[in-house]
Design a protein around this motif. Structure first.
Motif, PDB file in Angstrom:
ATOM      1  N   TRP A 122       0.822  -1.198  -0.083  1.00 60.76           N
ATOM      2  CA  TRP A 122       0.009   0.074  -0.187  1.00 60.76           C
ATOM      3  C   TRP A 122       0.963   1.245  -0.003  1.00 60.76           C
ATOM      4  CZ3 TRP A 122      -3.835  -1.377   4.597  1.00 60.76           C
ATOM      5  CH2 TRP A 122      -4.873  -2.161   4.140  1.00 60.76           C
ATOM      6  N   PHE A 123       0.324   2.164  -0.833  1.00 55.24           N
ATOM      7  CA  PHE A 123       0.889   3.585  -0.483  1.00 55.24           C
ATOM      8  C   PHE A 123      -0.291   4.553   0.337  1.00 55.24           C
ATOM      9  CE2 PHE A 123       1.076   8.180  -1.356  1.00 55.24           C
ATOM     10  CZ  PHE A 123       2.311   8.442  -1.169  1.00 55.24           C
ATOM     11  N   TRP A 124       0.129   5.208   1.483  1.00 59.49           N
ATOM     12  CA  TRP A 124      -0.674   5.832   2.252  1.00 59.49           C
ATOM     13  C   TRP A 124      -0.944   7.322   2.110  1.00 59.49           C
ATOM     14  CZ3 TRP A 124      -3.176   3.657   6.846  1.00 59.49           C
ATOM     15  CH2 TRP A 124      -3.054   2.133   6.919  1.00 59.49           C
ATOM     16  N   GLY A 125      -1.980   7.750   2.195  1.00 55.67           N
ATOM     17  CA  GLY A 125      -2.111   9.199   2.205  1.00 55.67           C
ATOM     18  C   GLY A 125      -2.573   9.634   3.506  1.00 55.67           C
ATOM     19  N   ASN A 126      -2.623  11.015   3.574  1.00 55.62           N
ATOM     20  CA  ASN A 126      -2.962  11.548   5.040  1.00 55.62           C
ATOM     21  C   ASN A 126      -4.134  12.381   4.875  1.00 55.62           C
ATOM     22  OD1 ASN A 126      -2.466  12.826   7.658  1.00 55.62           O
ATOM     23  ND2 ASN A 126      -1.576  14.820   6.282  1.00 55.62           N
ATOM     24  N   ALA A 127      -5.124  12.177   6.028  1.00 57.50           N
ATOM     25  CA  ALA A 127      -6.291  13.153   5.941  1.00 57.50           C
ATOM     26  C   ALA A 127      -6.511  13.315   7.403  1.00 57.50           C
ATOM     27  CB  ALA A 127      -7.448  12.512   5.275  1.00 57.50           C
ATOM     28  N   ARG A 128      -5.413  13.432   8.176  1.00 56.42           N
ATOM     29  CA  ARG A 128      -5.520  13.731   9.634  1.00 56.42           C
ATOM     30  C   ARG A 128      -4.952  15.044  10.154  1.00 56.42           C
ATOM     31  NH1 ARG A 128      -1.080  11.380  12.579  1.00 56.42           N
ATOM     32  NH2 ARG A 128       0.677  11.143  11.244  1.00 56.42           N
ATOM     33  N   ASN A 129      -5.279  15.882   9.308  1.00 61.83           N
ATOM     34  CA  ASN A 129      -4.822  17.275   9.831  1.00 61.83           C
ATOM     35  C   ASN A 129      -5.567  17.861  11.194  1.00 61.83           C
ATOM     36  OD1 ASN A 129      -4.252  19.989  10.186  1.00 61.83           O
ATOM     37  ND2 ASN A 129      -4.365  20.751   7.890  1.00 61.83           N
ATOM     38  N   SER A 130      -4.962  17.745  12.177  1.00 61.96           N
ATOM     39  CA  SER A 130      -5.534  17.899  13.650  1.00 61.96           C
ATOM     40  C   SER A 130      -5.517  19.577  13.782  1.00 61.96           C
ATOM     41  CB  SER A 130      -4.920  17.053  14.722  1.00 61.96           C
ATOM     42  OG  SER A 130      -5.035  15.950  14.591  1.00 61.96           O
ATOM     43  N   LEU A 162      -6.044   5.419   3.736  1.00 63.35           N
ATOM     44  CA  LEU A 162      -5.889   6.909   4.375  1.00 63.35           C
ATOM     45  C   LEU A 162      -5.921   6.751   6.116  1.00 63.35           C
ATOM     46  CD1 LEU A 162      -8.659   8.837   2.416  1.00 63.35           C
ATOM     47  CD2 LEU A 162      -5.978   9.290   2.260  1.00 63.35           C
ATOM     48  N   MET A 163      -4.846   7.671   6.574  1.00 62.33           N
ATOM     49  CA  MET A 163      -5.323   7.789   7.996  1.00 62.33           C
ATOM     50  C   MET A 163      -6.004   9.093   8.188  1.00 62.33           C
ATOM     51  SD  MET A 163      -4.362   6.306  10.729  1.00 62.33           S
ATOM     52  CE  MET A 163      -3.128   5.179  10.273  1.00 62.33           C
ATOM     53  N   ILE A 164      -7.134   9.045   8.803  1.00 66.25           N
ATOM     54  CA  ILE A 164      -8.089  10.153   9.078  1.00 66.25           C
ATOM     55  C   ILE A 164      -8.314  10.597  10.593  1.00 66.25           C
ATOM     56  CG2 ILE A 164      -9.241   9.562   6.833  1.00 66.25           C
ATOM     57  CD1 ILE A 164     -11.549   8.554   8.485  1.00 66.25           C
ATOM     58  N   ALA A 165      -8.673  11.766  10.629  1.00 65.36           N
ATOM     59  CA  ALA A 165      -8.808  12.234  12.139  1.00 65.36           C
ATOM     60  C   ALA A 165     -10.280  13.162  12.114  1.00 65.36           C
ATOM     61  CB  ALA A 165      -7.828  12.876  12.513  1.00 65.36           C
ATOM     62  N   TRP A 166     -11.169  12.860  12.884  1.00 66.30           N
ATOM     63  CA  TRP A 166     -12.207  13.785  13.097  1.00 66.30           C
ATOM     64  C   TRP A 166     -12.641  14.068  14.422  1.00 66.30           C
ATOM     65  CZ3 TRP A 166     -12.435   8.475  11.776  1.00 66.30           C
ATOM     66  CH2 TRP A 166     -13.164   7.607  12.738  1.00 66.30           C
ATOM     67  N   LEU A 167     -13.642  15.037  14.822  1.00 68.84           N
ATOM     68  CA  LEU A 167     -13.878  15.315  16.169  1.00 68.84           C
ATOM     69  C   LEU A 167     -15.173  14.597  16.280  1.00 68.84           C
ATOM     70  CD1 LEU A 167     -13.500  19.105  16.175  1.00 68.84           C
ATOM     71  CD2 LEU A 167     -12.076  17.414  17.653  1.00 68.84           C
ATOM     72  N   ASP A 168     -15.248  13.854  17.489  1.00 71.74           N
ATOM     73  CA  ASP A 168     -16.560  13.131  17.806  1.00 71.74           C
ATOM     74  C   ASP A 168     -17.595  14.313  18.192  1.00 71.74           C
ATOM     75  OD1 ASP A 168     -17.730  10.572  18.742  1.00 71.74           O
ATOM     76  OD2 ASP A 168     -18.209  11.935  20.343  1.00 71.74           O
ATOM     77  N   GLU A 169     -18.977  14.030  17.535  1.00 74.60           N
ATOM     78  CA  GLU A 169     -19.828  15.341  17.760  1.00 74.60           C
ATOM     79  C   GLU A 169     -20.409  15.144  19.083  1.00 74.60           C
ATOM     80  OE1 GLU A 169     -23.163  14.538  15.129  1.00 74.60           O
ATOM     81  OE2 GLU A 169     -22.216  15.138  13.305  1.00 74.60           O
ATOM     82  N   ALA A 170     -20.336  14.095  19.789  1.00 75.93           N
ATOM     83  CA  ALA A 170     -20.843  14.190  21.416  1.00 75.93           C
ATOM     84  C   ALA A 170     -19.529  14.823  22.294  1.00 75.93           C
ATOM     85  CB  ALA A 170     -21.226  12.771  21.708  1.00 75.93           C
ATOM     86  N   ALA A 178      -7.749   4.243  10.413  1.00 78.92           N
ATOM     87  CA  ALA A 178      -7.114   3.685   9.143  1.00 78.92           C
ATOM     88  C   ALA A 178      -8.289   3.107   8.189  1.00 78.92           C
ATOM     89  CB  ALA A 178      -6.179   3.041   9.370  1.00 78.92           C
ATOM     90  N   VAL A 179      -8.638   3.644   6.979  1.00 77.94           N
ATOM     91  CA  VAL A 179      -9.602   3.210   5.993  1.00 77.94           C
ATOM     92  C   VAL A 179      -9.020   3.335   4.538  1.00 77.94           C
ATOM     93  CG1 VAL A 179     -11.232   4.096   7.420  1.00 77.94           C
ATOM     94  CG2 VAL A 179     -10.496   5.374   5.439  1.00 77.94           C
ATOM     95  N   PRO A 180      -9.485   2.265   4.085  1.00 79.94           N
ATOM     96  CA  PRO A 180      -9.327   2.180   2.626  1.00 79.94           C
ATOM     97  C   PRO A 180      -9.714   3.464   1.578  1.00 79.94           C
ATOM     98  CG  PRO A 180     -10.577   0.234   3.275  1.00 79.94           C
ATOM     99  CD  PRO A 180     -10.776   1.249   4.452  1.00 79.94           C
TER     100      PRO A 180
END
Length: 399
Positions: A122-130, A162-170, A178-180
Motif C-alpha cells: 500500500w501507498f498511504w495518504g494523510n487526511a488527519r490534519n488535527s 488513508l489515515m483520517i482524524a475527526w472530532l466526535d460530535e458528542a 485507518a480506512v481504504p
C-alpha cells in the motif's frame, strides 16, 4: 545527476535501499520539470516506488517489511527532493500514516495494519490534519458516520489507504482511524493549487456519510508511553527538513551544471569564462558552505529521531524534548538556507536561466510552500527558550 565531488551530498550507495533510491531519483529527474508544471497525480512514479519495495522500508520484518530505521527513509526523502520535492514529501508522509497505528493505537492494531500494508504494498495518504476542525463523526452502533472535509491531505490522490482524524460530535474529542482510500463516502477533490509541491495532492478530501467500523478506530485507551506517542510530529518535521536539504542540494548541483556549460560572463567582469569570475566563485562557495552546514545539522537530527524511536514506549519526556529541540533547530536552519540557496543561484546562473523550460524555479517554489505551513519563527523561539531556561517544547501538532 552529476557527481557532487565529496560535498557530503552523496548517498551511501553501499546501502541497497539508498542505491535503489538514487536510481529512482535519476528516473524521476527525467520529467520532473514537466510534471511540476502539470501538477496532478504522479501515478507512474508511485508505481515505480511500489516495484522498488521502498514503501515497506520501515515496516518491521516480522510483519513483512524491511525493518529499517527512520534515518534511512528520511535520507531517501532527501534524495528524491534533489530533483522532485513533491515525491520526497509524499514518500516521507507515507510513513507517518503507516506508523500512526503504532504510535496511537494498540500493538495488535499496529501489527494487523503493518501486515496488510506490506501484503498489499500500500501507498498511504494523510487526511488527519488535527489543526482543521472541519470533520465530524457520529457513533451509530458498531459504526461511526463521518461528514465534512479535510484540507492539506497530502498523498490522498494516489493512496491505497488513508489515515483520517475527526472530532466526535458528542465528546468533541479527536478520533483517528485507518480506512481504504476507495471506500464509498471519500471524495478526493484533487484541487491543490499552490505555487509549489504541485504533485502532492495536498488539497481537500470531502467525506460524505463515510462509514467507519468501530474496530478501525485507533484505541485511545492504550496510553502507556505518552512521550513516545507524540513522536509523529517530529517525524513530520523531519520529512520537511529533509525536503529542504534535498532541494538546496539539488538546486546547487543543477545550477552548477548550468553555470559550467551555459552561463556567459558578465560584460564588465573582465573574464572570458563565467566560472573564472571571482564573484561567481565566492557566491557558489558561500552557498556550498551553508548547505554543507545545514546538511550536518540535518544528519544530527536523523540520529536524534532514530534514538527516540528506538527507545519505544520507554521514551522519557526529557528524551523527547531533546529530540524536539534538535529537530526544530535543523528544520529552521534548513528552511532558511534552502530559501536563500534556491533563490540566489539565479544570480550566478544569469538571466537566461529564468526561462520556464529549465524549471529551476521549482526548487524555490517547493521550499517556499513548505516553510509557510510551519513558520520557522516558532521553532527558533523553542530553541531559544530551551537555551535560556532548559524548558522543552510542549508537544502539540507542530512541535
Amino acid at each position: 545527476m552529476s557527481p557532487s565531488h565529496g560535498l557530503g551530498f552523496e548517498p551511501d550507495l553501499s546501502d541497497p535501499y539508498l542505491a535503489k533510491a538514487a536510481a529512482l531519483r535519476d528516473i524521476f529527474a527525467r520529467d520532473a520539470v514537466e510534471r511540476d508544471k502539470a501538477g496532478g497525480r504522479p501515478t507512474e512514479q508511485i508505481r515505480l516506488l511500489k516495484e522498488s519495495g521502498l514503501l515497506k522500508l520501515l515496516i518491521p520484518r516480522e510483519h513483512g517489511g524491511h525493518g529499517e530505521p527512520w534515518s534511512t527513509a528520511l535520507r531517501i526523502v532527501r534524495e528524491f527532493a534533489k530533483v522532485d520535492g513533491s515525491l520526497g514529501h509524499l514518500y516521507g508522509y507515507h510513513f507517518g500514516s503507516v506508523h500512526a497505528a503504532h504510535l496511537l493505537g494498540d500493538p495488535d492494531q499496529a501489527a494487523a495494519l503493518y501486515r496488510r500494508s506490506a501484503g498489499g504494498n500500500w501507498f498511504w495518504g494523510n487526511a488527519r490534519n488535527s489543526f482543521s476542525k472541519t470533520l465530524f463523526g457520529r457513533r451509530e452502533g458498531e459504526w461511526i458516520t463521518v461528514n465534512g472535509f479535510k484540507p492539506f491531505t497530502s498523498g490522498s490522490h494516489v493512496a491505497d489507504a488513508l489515515m483520517i482524524a475527526w472530532l466526535d460530535e458528542a465528546s468533541h474529542e479527536w478520533t483517528f482511524a485507518a480506512v481504504p482510500a476507495d471506500r464509498p463516502g471519500i471524495i478526493v477533490e484533487n484541487d491543490w493549487d499552490a505555487i509549489g509541491q504541485r504533485q502532492t495532492g495536498s488539497g481537500r478530501v470531502t467525506f460524505a456519510d463515510l462509514r467507519v467500523r468501530a474496530d478501525e478506530v485507533l484505541d485511545h485507551g492504550f496510553d502507556r508511553g505518552r512521550p513516545y506517542r507524540t513522536l509523529g510530529v517530529l517525524q513530520q518535521q523531519s520529512v520537511l527538513l529533509n525536503v529542504f536539504i534535498g532541494s538546496a542540494q539539488g538546486a546547487l548541483l543543477a545550477a552548477r551544471d548550468y553555470t559550467v556549460t551555459t552561463s556567459r560572463p558578465w560584460l564588465h567582469s573582465g573574464v572570458e569564462k563565467h566560472t573564472d569570475d571571482p564573484w561567481v566563485q565566492r557566491t557558489y562557495g558561500d552557498l556550498v558552505l551553508r548547505t554543507q552546514a545545514a546538511t550536518l545539522l540535518a544528519d544530527k537530527a536523523l540520529q536524534a529521531i532514530d534514538a527516540a524511536f528506538a527507545r519505544g514506549r520507554d521514551l522519557t519526556e526529557a528524551e523527547r524534548g531533546e529530540a524536539a529541540v534538535t529537530v526544530a533547530a535543523a528544520n529552521a536552519h534548513a528552511g532558511a538556507v534552502a530559501l536563500d540557496v534556491t533563490s540566489t543561484v539565479f544570480e550566478v546562473m544569469g538571466a537566461r536561466a529564468s526561462a520556464a523550460s529549465y524549471g529551476f524555479d521549482r526548487f524555490w517554489r517547493n521550499v517556499r510552500t513548505h516553510t509557510l505551513h510551519n513558520p520557522a519563527e516558532y521553532k527558533i523561539r523553542n530553541v531559544g527558550t530551551w537555551f535560556l531556561t532548559g524548558a522543552y517544547p510542549q508537544p502539540s501538532n507542530f512541535q
